[in-house]
Design an enzyme around this catalytic site. Structure first.
Site, mmCIF file in Angstrom:
data_model
loop_
_atom_site.group_PDB
_atom_site.id
_atom_site.type_symbol
_atom_site.label_atom_id
_atom_site.label_comp_id
_atom_site.label_asym_id
_atom_site.label_seq_id
_atom_site.Cartn_x
_atom_site.Cartn_y
_atom_site.Cartn_z
ATOM 1 N N CYS A 1 -9.096 14.148 0.886
ATOM 2 C CA CYS A 1 -7.995 14.028 1.864
ATOM 3 C C CYS A 1 -7.956 15.214 2.811
ATOM 4 O O CYS A 1 -8.191 15.072 4.005
ATOM 5 C CB CYS A 1 -6.659 13.905 1.138
ATOM 6 S SG CYS A 1 -6.459 12.327 0.308
ATOM 7 N N LYS B 1 0.631 10.937 8.298
ATOM 8 C CA LYS B 1 -0.227 11.190 7.123
ATOM 9 C C LYS B 1 -1.287 12.246 7.452
ATOM 10 O O LYS B 1 -1.541 13.170 6.665
ATOM 11 C CB LYS B 1 -0.885 9.867 6.697
ATOM 12 C CG LYS B 1 -2.016 10.003 5.720
ATOM 13 C CD LYS B 1 -1.569 10.383 4.344
ATOM 14 C CE LYS B 1 -2.756 10.727 3.463
ATOM 15 N NZ LYS B 1 -2.363 11.170 2.147
HETATM 16 N N1 LIG Z 1 -7.265 8.510 -3.644
HETATM 17 C C1 LIG Z 1 -6.218 9.149 -3.150
HETATM 18 O O1 LIG Z 1 -5.657 10.047 -3.788
HETATM 19 C C2 LIG Z 1 -5.673 8.793 -1.789
HETATM 20 C C3 LIG Z 1 -4.424 9.322 -1.412
HETATM 21 C C4 LIG Z 1 -3.892 8.953 -0.178
HETATM 22 C C5 LIG Z 1 -4.611 8.093 0.657
HETATM 23 N N2 LIG Z 1 -5.824 7.612 0.274
HETATM 24 C C6 LIG Z 1 -6.517 6.696 1.192
HETATM 25 O O2 LIG Z 1 -6.490 5.380 0.643
HETATM 26 C C7 LIG Z 1 -7.666 4.660 1.050
HETATM 27 C C8 LIG Z 1 -8.368 4.138 -0.192
HETATM 28 O O3 LIG Z 1 -8.762 5.262 -0.962
HETATM 29 P P1 LIG Z 1 -9.154 5.138 -2.507
HETATM 30 O O4 LIG Z 1 -9.195 6.526 -3.040
HETATM 31 O O5 LIG Z 1 -8.317 4.095 -3.178
HETATM 32 O O6 LIG Z 1 -10.656 4.564 -2.355
HETATM 33 P P2 LIG Z 1 -11.599 4.027 -3.528
HETATM 34 O O7 LIG Z 1 -12.979 4.299 -3.086
HETATM 35 O O8 LIG Z 1 -11.114 4.496 -4.847
HETATM 36 O O9 LIG Z 1 -11.327 2.441 -3.499
HETATM 37 C C9 LIG Z 1 -11.643 1.616 -2.446
HETATM 38 C C10 LIG Z 1 -11.978 0.236 -2.999
HETATM 39 O O10 LIG Z 1 -12.153 -0.651 -1.896
HETATM 40 C C11 LIG Z 1 -13.220 -1.550 -2.216
HETATM 41 N N3 LIG Z 1 -13.691 -2.134 -0.966
HETATM 42 C C12 LIG Z 1 -14.434 -1.569 0.018
HETATM 43 N N4 LIG Z 1 -14.575 -2.444 1.041
HETATM 44 C C13 LIG Z 1 -13.900 -3.575 0.713
HETATM 45 C C14 LIG Z 1 -13.667 -4.823 1.363
HETATM 46 N N5 LIG Z 1 -14.153 -5.078 2.572
HETATM 47 N N6 LIG Z 1 -12.945 -5.764 0.704
HETATM 48 C C15 LIG Z 1 -12.445 -5.499 -0.541
HETATM 49 N N7 LIG Z 1 -12.636 -4.337 -1.196
HETATM 50 C C16 LIG Z 1 -13.341 -3.381 -0.574
HETATM 51 C C17 LIG Z 1 -14.216 -0.672 -2.955
HETATM 52 O O11 LIG Z 1 -15.098 -1.446 -3.740
HETATM 53 C C18 LIG Z 1 -13.270 0.202 -3.807
HETATM 54 O O12 LIG Z 1 -13.001 -0.393 -5.076
HETATM 55 C C19 LIG Z 1 -8.499 5.657 1.863
HETATM 56 O O13 LIG Z 1 -8.196 5.480 3.223
HETATM 57 C C20 LIG Z 1 -7.980 7.010 1.378
HETATM 58 O O14 LIG Z 1 -8.173 8.013 2.364
HETATM 59 C C21 LIG Z 1 -6.358 7.941 -0.941
#
Ligand SMILES: NC(=O)c1ccc[n+]([C@@H]2O[C@H](COP(=O)([O-])OP(=O)(O)OC[C@H]3O[C@@H](n4cnc5c(N)ncnc54)[C@H](O)[C@@H]3O)[C@@H](O)[C@H]2O)c1
Length: 419
Positions: A265, A211
């Site tokens: 990202c 990734k």
């Molecule tokens: N958004 C994208 O397009 C994308 C694409 C590929 C990978 N990612 C990866 O996916 C992961 C999540 O990204 P995202 O964009 O969904 O983040 P986000 O900020 O949209 O969502 C994360 C959620 O996790 C919750 N959270 C935080 N700590 C927590 C805990 N201890 N218990 C329960 N909930 C908790 C937050 O309240 C939030 O709702 C990251 O590592 C990101 O790099 C994101």
């Protein structure tokens, strides 16, 4: 043992679509989030952010009882962790959210569960997650040592494109890396319930690195284009023409330069590789530095263009981190506008961003920054900086709305959206 119940930890851009698509495919899903507003919204069948078609999946799954949201984990056959993995001030990865998720899940384990890390993570994080669980639950094991009940751990990175998440969750190929082969096979069987792409098995560390490498590949190639634009400017060459001509070579495909690299990202993930191998990741680090320096170069061009103009009106076209979306996260255009506002207190910085109806917080309370229209910019701006290639800006880019002499384009020719 088949997986019939899943707890998805973190209901953000990645976790909520994953929870909803599993639920729509017959799995009983509990979504877990520390944000009570998110939990309440999901339980009302609502989505707290914009993603096409997601509301239909969430609303439908909540109505059938297959999806419900809670504040802390409950027992389930599998847990998917999709919490944030940002970096800290010195670009070191911040794994505190993953650790908190592991510690919240640990008390719910009875043996036999699969834990999948979906968060983008530095190599070795899935092992760390398992170690944090073992610290909290020394009565469990990863391999059945001393007859202790087993849990399985795997990493399955996400590569969906915002705006197409519900489609790409189904159609993209996926990489699944297990701490053991059995863990990878179990994870594959779960993703098979909704994913029609190829599911490729490997070990957890390779999956984590894959990734990061995908986004670093993009970053390094964009850095090459950005460096070319700076060199071309110094040499008096039109970089857009240069790239267009060079790309006629059958094995050359140079990307388009821009005002910098934004989003959550490409601008973040390469640092995880640099942190893991600082001595060796020389090209990857340099690419980050080249891309991070580009907004400063853009600012220099704007400074030169307004030099000598009293109280200039500077139009900034675009605030998003890429064309035709409303996502402003980590956007270089946002940084450029904030710096212009600081540096030119007597100027008017006229921001044109057709995808938002209000300025982000750090710009909204500045006296010299206003949100306006292309017509305002055309009528009043001394200098127009085209910062994002939104298709709405095609006429500006083509020089047919304003005198092209006032336009500094940092994104090259912009195509209009197909009618
Ligand atoms: N958004 C994208 O397009 C994308 C694409 C590929 C990978 N990612 C990866 O996916 C992961 C999540 O990204 P995202 O964009 O969904 O983040 P986000 O900020 O949209 O969502 C994360 C959620 O996790 C919750 N959270 C935080 N700590 C927590 C805990 N201890 N218990 C329960 N909930 C908790 C937050 O309240 C939030 O709702 C990251 O590592 C990101 O790099 C994101």
């Amino acid at each position: 043992m088949g997986i019939s119940s899943v707890g998805v930890v973190g209901l953000g851009y990645i976790g909520l679509p994953t929870a909803a698509i599993l639920a729509a495919n017959g799995v009983s899903v509990t979504g877990i989030d520390v944000n009570p507003q998110t939990v309440d919204a999901v339980n009302r069948g609502e989505v707290p952010f914009v993603e096409p078609d997601l509301a239909t999946y969430v609303g439908g799954s909540v109505a059938t009882g297959k999806l419900r949201a809670v504040a802390s984990p409950e027992p389930a056959d599998c847990f998917i962790v999709a919490v944030p993995t940002p970096f800290q001030d010195g670009h070191e990865p911040d794994l505190s959210y993953v650790k908190a998720a592991a510690q919240a899940v640990a008390p719910q384990l009875r043996g036999g569960e699969l834990i999948i890390l979906e968060s983008t993570s530095p190599p070795g994080t899935t092992q760390k997650l398992a170690d944090w669980i073992l610290e909290a639950r020394p009565d469990l094991s990863l391999d059945g040592t001393d007859g202790r009940p087993v849990f399985h751990a795997a990493h399955c990175p996400e590569r969906v494109l915002p705006g197409r998440v519900m489609v790409e969750l189904v159609t993209n190929d996926r990489i699944v890396g297990g701490l053991t082969h059995e863990a990878a096979e179990r994870a594959r069987d779960l993703y098979r319930t909704f994913c029609h792409g190829e599911i490729l098995l490997t070990d957890a560390k390779t999956a984590e690195m894959a990734k990061l490498v995908e986004n670093s590949f993009r970053d390094v190639n964009i850095a090459f284009a950005n460096e070319l634009s700076v060199i071309s400017d110094r040499l008096g060459i039109d970089v857009w023409e240069l790239v267009r001509l060079a790309n006629h070579h059958p094995r050359v495909n140079i990307l388009q330069p821009g005002p910098g690299v934004g989003g959550h990202c490409i601008a973040v993930d390469p640092w995880f590789i640099v942190d893991a191998a600082p001595e060796d990741a020389r090209l990857i680090r340099t690419a980050r530095e080249v891309n991070d320096a580009k907004p400063g170069w853009v600012l220099d061009q704007v400074r030169a263009a307004v030099a000598g103009t009293e109280a200039p009106v500077i139009a900034a076209l675009g605030l998003a981190f890429k064309p035709d979306i409303d996502d402003l996260r980590e956007s270089p255009a946002r940084r450029i506008v904030a710096e212009l506002a600081d540096e030119y207190p007597d100027a008017e910085i006229l921001v044109v961003e057709p995808h938002v109806d209000q300025l982000p917080k750090e710009l909204a309370n500045r006296r010299n920054v206003v949100l306006g229209t292309i017509d305002d910019a055309a009528a009043r701006a001394d200098v127009i900086a085209l910062l994002v290639g939104h298709s709405a800006f095609a006429q500006v880019s083509a020089g047919s709305i304003v005198d092209a002499g006032r336009v500094l384009s940092f994104v090259g020719p912009v195509a209009a959206s197909p009618a």
